[in-house]
Design a protein around this motif. Sequence first.
Motif, PDB file in Angstrom:
ATOM      1  N   GLY A 459       0.825  -1.194   0.000  1.00 46.00           N
ATOM      2  CA  GLY A 459       0.000   0.000   0.000  1.00 46.00           C
ATOM      3  C   GLY A 459       0.864   1.250   0.000  1.00 46.00           C
ATOM      4  O   GLY A 459       0.623   2.188  -0.750  1.00 46.00           O
ATOM      5  N   LEU A 460       1.900   1.238   0.857  1.00 44.73           N
ATOM      6  CA  LEU A 460       2.791   2.396   0.952  1.00 44.73           C
ATOM      7  C   LEU A 460       3.523   2.658  -0.352  1.00 44.73           C
ATOM      8  O   LEU A 460       3.566   3.796  -0.829  1.00 44.73           O
ATOM      9  CB  LEU A 460       3.846   2.143   2.033  1.00 44.73           C
ATOM     10  CG  LEU A 460       3.505   2.568   3.443  1.00 44.73           C
ATOM     11  CD1 LEU A 460       4.686   2.290   4.350  1.00 44.73           C
ATOM     12  CD2 LEU A 460       3.154   4.043   3.486  1.00 44.73           C
ATOM     13  N   ALA A 461       4.084   1.604  -0.932  1.00 47.10           N
ATOM     14  CA  ALA A 461       4.822   1.768  -2.182  1.00 47.10           C
ATOM     15  C   ALA A 461       3.886   2.281  -3.271  1.00 47.10           C
ATOM     16  O   ALA A 461       4.226   3.174  -4.037  1.00 47.10           O
ATOM     17  CB  ALA A 461       5.472   0.453  -2.600  1.00 47.10           C
ATOM     18  N   ALA A 462       2.673   1.705  -3.323  1.00 43.90           N
ATOM     19  CA  ALA A 462       1.714   2.100  -4.364  1.00 43.90           C
ATOM     20  C   ALA A 462       1.284   3.545  -4.193  1.00 43.90           C
ATOM     21  O   ALA A 462       1.172   4.296  -5.159  1.00 43.90           O
ATOM     22  CB  ALA A 462       0.495   1.175  -4.336  1.00 43.90           C
ATOM     23  N   SER A 463       1.059   3.965  -2.945  1.00 44.76           N
ATOM     24  CA  SER A 463       0.478   5.290  -2.741  1.00 44.76           C
ATOM     25  C   SER A 463       1.533   6.379  -2.588  1.00 44.76           C
ATOM     26  O   SER A 463       1.197   7.546  -2.527  1.00 44.76           O
ATOM     27  CB  SER A 463      -0.441   5.272  -1.515  1.00 44.76           C
ATOM     28  OG  SER A 463       0.321   4.966  -0.373  1.00 44.76           O
ATOM     29  N   SER A 464       2.819   6.009  -2.506  1.00 43.20           N
ATOM     30  CA  SER A 464       3.834   7.051  -2.374  1.00 43.20           C
ATOM     31  C   SER A 464       4.742   7.136  -3.600  1.00 43.20           C
ATOM     32  O   SER A 464       4.683   8.093  -4.372  1.00 43.20           O
ATOM     33  CB  SER A 464       4.679   6.789  -1.124  1.00 43.20           C
ATOM     34  OG  SER A 464       5.296   5.521  -1.204  1.00 43.20           O
ATOM     35  N   THR A 494      -3.565   6.030   3.151  1.00 37.80           N
ATOM     36  CA  THR A 494      -3.428   4.582   3.119  1.00 37.80           C
ATOM     37  C   THR A 494      -3.051   4.041   4.498  1.00 37.80           C
ATOM     38  O   THR A 494      -3.645   3.077   4.992  1.00 37.80           O
ATOM     39  CB  THR A 494      -2.338   4.189   2.109  1.00 37.80           C
ATOM     40  OG1 THR A 494      -2.609   4.851   0.880  1.00 37.80           O
ATOM     41  CG2 THR A 494      -2.317   2.696   1.865  1.00 37.80           C
ATOM     42  N   ALA A 495      -2.050   4.681   5.120  1.00 33.78           N
ATOM     43  CA  ALA A 495      -1.581   4.207   6.416  1.00 33.78           C
ATOM     44  C   ALA A 495      -2.691   4.276   7.455  1.00 33.78           C
ATOM     45  O   ALA A 495      -2.913   3.322   8.205  1.00 33.78           O
ATOM     46  CB  ALA A 495      -0.374   5.025   6.862  1.00 33.78           C
ATOM     47  N   LEU A 496      -3.431   5.402   7.484  1.00 36.03           N
ATOM     48  CA  LEU A 496      -4.483   5.543   8.492  1.00 36.03           C
ATOM     49  C   LEU A 496      -5.565   4.491   8.303  1.00 36.03           C
ATOM     50  O   LEU A 496      -6.038   3.890   9.268  1.00 36.03           O
ATOM     51  CB  LEU A 496      -5.100   6.946   8.419  1.00 36.03           C
ATOM     52  CG  LEU A 496      -4.197   8.064   8.952  1.00 36.03           C
ATOM     53  CD1 LEU A 496      -4.840   9.422   8.755  1.00 36.03           C
ATOM     54  CD2 LEU A 496      -3.872   7.821  10.427  1.00 36.03           C
ATOM     55  N   GLU A 521      -6.246  -4.364   2.299  1.00 31.13           N
ATOM     56  CA  GLU A 521      -5.245  -4.854   1.348  1.00 31.13           C
ATOM     57  C   GLU A 521      -5.299  -4.086   0.025  1.00 31.13           C
ATOM     58  O   GLU A 521      -4.307  -3.960  -0.668  1.00 31.13           O
ATOM     59  CB  GLU A 521      -5.441  -6.352   1.049  1.00 31.13           C
ATOM     60  CG  GLU A 521      -4.986  -7.290   2.151  1.00 31.13           C
ATOM     61  CD  GLU A 521      -5.982  -7.357   3.298  1.00 31.13           C
ATOM     62  OE1 GLU A 521      -7.155  -6.942   3.120  1.00 31.13           O
ATOM     63  OE2 GLU A 521      -5.592  -7.794   4.395  1.00 31.13           O
ATOM     64  N   GLY A 522      -6.498  -3.619  -0.322  1.00 36.60           N
ATOM     65  CA  GLY A 522      -6.658  -2.989  -1.630  1.00 36.60           C
ATOM     66  C   GLY A 522      -6.672  -1.465  -1.580  1.00 36.60           C
ATOM     67  O   GLY A 522      -6.740  -0.806  -2.614  1.00 36.60           O
ATOM     68  N   ILE A 523      -6.559  -0.909  -0.364  1.00 33.11           N
ATOM     69  CA  ILE A 523      -6.771   0.533  -0.229  1.00 33.11           C
ATOM     70  C   ILE A 523      -5.636   1.348  -0.847  1.00 33.11           C
ATOM     71  O   ILE A 523      -5.827   2.520  -1.193  1.00 33.11           O
ATOM     72  CB  ILE A 523      -7.005   0.915   1.257  1.00 33.11           C
ATOM     73  CG1 ILE A 523      -7.746   2.246   1.340  1.00 33.11           C
ATOM     74  CG2 ILE A 523      -5.704   0.985   2.035  1.00 33.11           C
ATOM     75  CD1 ILE A 523      -9.166   2.204   0.822  1.00 33.11           C
ATOM     76  N   GLY A 524      -4.467   0.728  -1.012  1.00 33.82           N
ATOM     77  CA  GLY A 524      -3.336   1.430  -1.633  1.00 33.82           C
ATOM     78  C   GLY A 524      -3.700   1.993  -3.002  1.00 33.82           C
ATOM     79  O   GLY A 524      -3.195   3.045  -3.402  1.00 33.82           O
ATOM     80  N   THR A 525      -4.603   1.313  -3.710  1.00 35.67           N
ATOM     81  CA  THR A 525      -5.023   1.795  -5.026  1.00 35.67           C
ATOM     82  C   THR A 525      -5.717   3.148  -4.912  1.00 35.67           C
ATOM     83  O   THR A 525      -5.451   4.070  -5.687  1.00 35.67           O
ATOM     84  CB  THR A 525      -5.996   0.787  -5.671  1.00 35.67           C
ATOM     85  OG1 THR A 525      -5.397  -0.498  -5.614  1.00 35.67           O
ATOM     86  CG2 THR A 525      -6.279   1.146  -7.107  1.00 35.67           C
ATOM     87  N   MET A 528      -3.247   5.763  -4.075  1.00 39.81           N
ATOM     88  CA  MET A 528      -2.491   6.162  -5.263  1.00 39.81           C
ATOM     89  C   MET A 528      -3.272   7.197  -6.081  1.00 39.81           C
ATOM     90  O   MET A 528      -2.732   8.208  -6.518  1.00 39.81           O
ATOM     91  CB  MET A 528      -2.207   4.933  -6.110  1.00 39.81           C
ATOM     92  CG  MET A 528      -1.622   5.264  -7.461  1.00 39.81           C
ATOM     93  SD  MET A 528      -1.740   3.882  -8.610  1.00 39.81           S
ATOM     94  CE  MET A 528      -3.463   3.900  -9.021  1.00 39.81           C
ATOM     95  N   VAL A 529      -4.584   6.937  -6.260  1.00 39.38           N
ATOM     96  CA  VAL A 529      -5.414   7.871  -7.010  1.00 39.38           C
ATOM     97  C   VAL A 529      -5.417   9.234  -6.317  1.00 39.38           C
ATOM     98  O   VAL A 529      -5.245  10.279  -6.950  1.00 39.38           O
ATOM     99  CB  VAL A 529      -6.865   7.324  -7.134  1.00 39.38           C
ATOM    100  CG1 VAL A 529      -7.772   8.350  -7.781  1.00 39.38           C
ATOM    101  CG2 VAL A 529      -6.859   6.024  -7.931  1.00 39.38           C
TER     102      VAL A 529
END
Lengths: 568, 105
Positions: A459-464, A494-496, A521-525, A528-529
């Motif tokens: 999630g972190l990698a995807a959203s940062s 994402t983290a929160l 698990e899917g919130i990183g998407t 990212m948006v």
Amino acid sequence: MDIQTLTFLIVGVTFALYIGIALWARAGSTHDFYVAGGGVNPVANGMATAADWMSAASFISMAGLISFMGYDGAVYLMGWTGGYVLLALCLAPYLRKFGKFTVPAFIGDRYYSNTARTVAVICAVFVCFTYVAGQMRGVGVVFSRFLEVDITSGVIIGMAIVFFYAVLGGMKGITYTQVAQYCVLICAYLVPAIFISIMMTGHVIPQIGFGAELSDGSGTYLLDKLDGLSTELGFAEYTSGTKSTIDVFFITAALMVGTAGLPHVIVRFFTVPKVRDARKSAGWALLFIALLYTTAPAIATFARVNMIDTINGPDAQGTAYEQAPSWISNWESTGLISWEDKNGDGKMFYSGDERNEMKIDRDIMVLANPEIADLPAWVIALVAAGGIAAALSTSAGLLLVISTSISHDLLKRNLMPNITDKQELRYARIASAVAICIAGYLGINPPGFVAQVVAFAFGLAASSFFPAIILGIFSKRMNKEGAIAGMISGISFTALYIIYFKFINPAANVPENWLFGISPEGIGTLGMVLNFVVAIVVARYTADAPKDVQQLVANIRFPKGAGEASAH
Amino acid sequence: MSFESEQHADDYWKENLRMMLTLLCVWFVVSFGCGILFVEELNAIRLGGFKLGFWFAQQGSIYVFLALIVIYAIKMNQLDRKYNVHEDHEEPEEFEEALEEEFGQ
């Protein structure tokens, strides 16, 4: 020879091989240490990338997960391979042309800001530690089952080996050891799969046997039999799954984008000599990865049918515990399988409803598979060596990212710009030695939430990282204000979300409470948006990136003139 | 500037983007389309022992991903040469040849 001796022999031979390679490929400069001298052949680099990427989780856990999830397991299969398309098409060639050692270096230079660099270092270190703790644990599990040493000694032996070639050889040592580790792990994965495929369906290639008729003369397809068994026993139909479509969609996207944003994967594309090699290398990497990833769902199916048949017996009434095959008692001693005779008939029975008497940890499916299928002892020993190779190769890659981020991006670029190449190399070695000790500690005393933080890492990698890098390449005007605001809002959101559902209020972690039905698990998407939107809006209302940065971006868009990756 | 003109640089970048977006469309349709959104509909079709949607989700999409990367690498090398922005010291192209043999591209 018994299994024990064979395992010691095969694992010992592979260790000797890794150490031999490490001695041969010692790093002489930071250039060797960070990017293997920038001269790695694309095929070798593809293999090393594959070994780097396929961790203990891919090797040991993934087929087991799929085995228990059925269709839903596709989120891992597509998620962890589809990211390479994004990498190859949108990131790798441009980052290679940019020619720096690390992801934080790209972020820092492209966004002309040491704040951005520091944020990136922190993200990279956190993501890598999360991963590496899980790897060390994987080494421990394999050692304790197959070599019958306790988990602590297993982790320490693993640490010593990684220490030896990562600290000595840096990226150069790691790359060439990973080539050897790839060969070991892929053989270990394919050999039992081929054996079992021949036994069950008569097909040599597991990817075909997976969709073929059973060779017991009944004329039913393997998958149809499994669907039938699953519904009879009260599970969901194997080929249908239980997750909602939107959740499957978002988890797959988060894993794909997360893959493309993971620093230890991206850094691989800095080690090849040319831009066109970076493109090729991604192709080779996915080819080598696909060998394992297309075999995994076949293994998952074979293993599940085999396991149900063995435990429930040919008449589907259960097998008497006294006649249980030896693998059950072998694994019972590790606590990963247990049997509770609820109805007192002395027979084991496995099902998805109240008749169930077995507790089976999904992690054992790959490791126990050769035993369940009664394969020769050397195959079982090979699987042990493969599991260790997978865990070691990934740990080494991650440790390198940690040490580079600290010695190069934090010390050399931010804190002590005047140190010499030699001193920097020493700091890099110290940093990786310290990182190995911390990783080992986490492996011996795993925080209870290791498995849960993996979702965190993706999630972190995807959203940062992902949006910051994409915008850095495809938008010349994107500025530091936009990038930093985007990274911070993407990560925080994402983290929160993950922290709330995983740690603060785990009881509320049910689909009814999820935002749009998307699991943590899917919130990183979604993060990212959000990152993209915030970055673009903020950049619109602030000054464009300076002219020289825009020129730099124009310059990374075509291959000509790519030198070797450099420090400055 | 390594391009012959601004115009060339723009054209190169546009062609690159067009190709990238086309391939990403295929990527999306195969994985998110066939493997997730329309999986139920496709499952009505059988491919030997596989339901088609299930096959795309667990096998087919991965093969397509691989093909996409190979096509991209080959096409981009051609584009680089067309605009004369490829790297110097060309080496024998074992990779393309090996993969062309394998996939009949």
